[in-house]
Design a protein around this motif. Sequence first.
Motif, PDB file in Angstrom:
ATOM      1  N   THR A 295       0.820  -1.213   0.000  1.00 38.13           N
ATOM      2  CA  THR A 295       0.000   0.000   0.000  1.00 38.13           C
ATOM      3  C   THR A 295       0.855   1.264   0.000  1.00 38.13           C
ATOM      4  O   THR A 295       0.338   2.362  -0.221  1.00 38.13           O
ATOM      5  CB  THR A 295      -0.941   0.032   1.215  1.00 38.13           C
ATOM      6  OG1 THR A 295      -0.168   0.063   2.419  1.00 38.13           O
ATOM      7  CG2 THR A 295      -1.851  -1.189   1.226  1.00 38.13           C
ATOM      8  N   GLU A 296       2.177   1.101   0.246  1.00 37.27           N
ATOM      9  CA  GLU A 296       3.095   2.244   0.261  1.00 37.27           C
ATOM     10  C   GLU A 296       4.291   1.999  -0.661  1.00 37.27           C
ATOM     11  O   GLU A 296       5.329   2.638  -0.510  1.00 37.27           O
ATOM     12  CB  GLU A 296       3.591   2.481   1.695  1.00 37.27           C
ATOM     13  CG  GLU A 296       2.474   2.719   2.691  1.00 37.27           C
ATOM     14  CD  GLU A 296       2.967   2.718   4.133  1.00 37.27           C
ATOM     15  OE1 GLU A 296       4.149   2.357   4.351  1.00 37.27           O
ATOM     16  OE2 GLU A 296       2.191   3.073   5.031  1.00 37.27           O
TER      17      GLU A 296
ATOM     18  N   ALA B 261     -11.466  -2.356   1.322  1.00 36.40           N
ATOM     19  CA  ALA B 261     -11.403  -1.705   0.014  1.00 36.40           C
ATOM     20  C   ALA B 261     -10.433  -0.536  -0.005  1.00 36.40           C
ATOM     21  O   ALA B 261      -9.779  -0.283  -1.018  1.00 36.40           O
ATOM     22  CB  ALA B 261     -12.806  -1.246  -0.401  1.00 36.40           C
ATOM     23  N   ALA B 262     -10.320   0.173   1.107  1.00 42.66           N
ATOM     24  CA  ALA B 262      -9.399   1.312   1.152  1.00 42.66           C
ATOM     25  C   ALA B 262      -7.956   0.850   0.999  1.00 42.66           C
ATOM     26  O   ALA B 262      -7.162   1.468   0.279  1.00 42.66           O
ATOM     27  CB  ALA B 262      -9.569   2.071   2.470  1.00 42.66           C
ATOM     28  N   ALA B 263      -7.609  -0.249   1.659  1.00 46.75           N
ATOM     29  CA  ALA B 263      -6.255  -0.785   1.535  1.00 46.75           C
ATOM     30  C   ALA B 263      -6.011  -1.309   0.113  1.00 46.75           C
ATOM     31  O   ALA B 263      -4.924  -1.121  -0.445  1.00 46.75           O
ATOM     32  CB  ALA B 263      -6.033  -1.895   2.554  1.00 46.75           C
TER      33      ALA B 263
ATOM     34  N   ALA C 160      -3.210  -0.079  -2.594  1.00 44.70           N
ATOM     35  CA  ALA C 160      -2.310  -1.038  -3.232  1.00 44.70           C
ATOM     36  C   ALA C 160      -2.414  -0.967  -4.753  1.00 44.70           C
ATOM     37  O   ALA C 160      -1.393  -0.979  -5.459  1.00 44.70           O
ATOM     38  CB  ALA C 160      -2.628  -2.452  -2.745  1.00 44.70           C
ATOM     39  N   LEU C 161      -3.630  -0.887  -5.270  1.00 47.79           N
ATOM     40  CA  LEU C 161      -3.816  -0.838  -6.722  1.00 47.79           C
ATOM     41  C   LEU C 161      -3.210   0.433  -7.322  1.00 47.79           C
ATOM     42  O   LEU C 161      -2.646   0.402  -8.422  1.00 47.79           O
ATOM     43  CB  LEU C 161      -5.302  -0.938  -7.064  1.00 47.79           C
ATOM     44  CG  LEU C 161      -5.945  -2.303  -6.805  1.00 47.79           C
ATOM     45  CD1 LEU C 161      -7.457  -2.209  -6.900  1.00 47.79           C
ATOM     46  CD2 LEU C 161      -5.404  -3.359  -7.760  1.00 47.79           C
TER      47      LEU C 161
ATOM     48  N   GLY D 105     -15.709  -7.277  -8.729  1.00 50.39           N
ATOM     49  CA  GLY D 105     -15.444  -6.240  -7.742  1.00 50.39           C
ATOM     50  C   GLY D 105     -14.038  -5.680  -7.867  1.00 50.39           C
ATOM     51  O   GLY D 105     -13.828  -4.462  -7.803  1.00 50.39           O
ATOM     52  N   LEU D 106     -13.051  -6.571  -8.057  1.00 55.43           N
ATOM     53  CA  LEU D 106     -11.679  -6.104  -8.215  1.00 55.43           C
ATOM     54  C   LEU D 106     -11.510  -5.348  -9.535  1.00 55.43           C
ATOM     55  O   LEU D 106     -10.754  -4.373  -9.605  1.00 55.43           O
ATOM     56  CB  LEU D 106     -10.706  -7.276  -8.164  1.00 55.43           C
ATOM     57  CG  LEU D 106      -9.221  -6.893  -8.230  1.00 55.43           C
ATOM     58  CD1 LEU D 106      -8.834  -5.978  -7.079  1.00 55.43           C
ATOM     59  CD2 LEU D 106      -8.344  -8.150  -8.239  1.00 55.43           C
TER      60      LEU D 106
END
Length: 246
Positions: free
Chosen positions: A89-90, A113-115, A119-120, A211-212
């Motif tokens: 995520t970073e 979903a926020a994480a 990441a995406l 969803g992804l």
Amino acid sequence: MTTASDTVRWHDVECAGYAADLALWEELAGEAGGPVLELGCGTGRVALHLARGSHHVVGVDTEAALVAELNARAEAEDLPARAKRANITELDLGRAFPLAIAPMQMIQLLPDAAARRAALLRVAAHLAPGGTFAAALVEDRHIPAGDSAADAAPLPDVREHDGWVFSSLPCSVRRDGDRVAIERLRQAISPDGEISEQVDITHLSSLSAAGLEAEGRNAGLRALGTRDVVATHSHVGSTVLVMEAV
């Protein structure tokens, strides 16, 4: 207390023998024609396999013990694979890749979903123009009927080390609220036959390929389609969503 050697040992017991997805990662790496970024590389099940086929691989994982073990194994075989400790995520590696992969439901280990969005976004930032990202998912259709993988009488994953035998038996794959719970019975058998055991449960975020795909679209990734990885006697099947940077 879990030690670094415990982390490596159980990761190897439960993951290293899985091979149903390797042909797909080989195919994608061959099409990409360049270095591969692997998210959640562990001890190198995929990274070292691809490196043995002359693909250069950079792996990232949050577990320092797994990163160190992958690097040691790559160095021992003189393979073009190296790992770094990082949170996806970073992620900031300062380079771009034609292919990034997230095998074995790694993307579903993120808590929400926020994480996944964070990441995406970092994955998209690490893809070369037209680069590809492929992520494996366990969808609802892969969860065995009856809530228990034990109905299919799976065999345990077993490894021996220094006279000890380590066994991990898949007990169930089931819905647990809005998550998927994977339960295993871990047993360690000493050289003199003493047995210690514990139940380990890994939780995955419930997530479909659709969803992804929607989450990826919001991060600058366009879906190219899905591929199926078949179930084995000890592992459920999975869907691999393939996306490209736009």
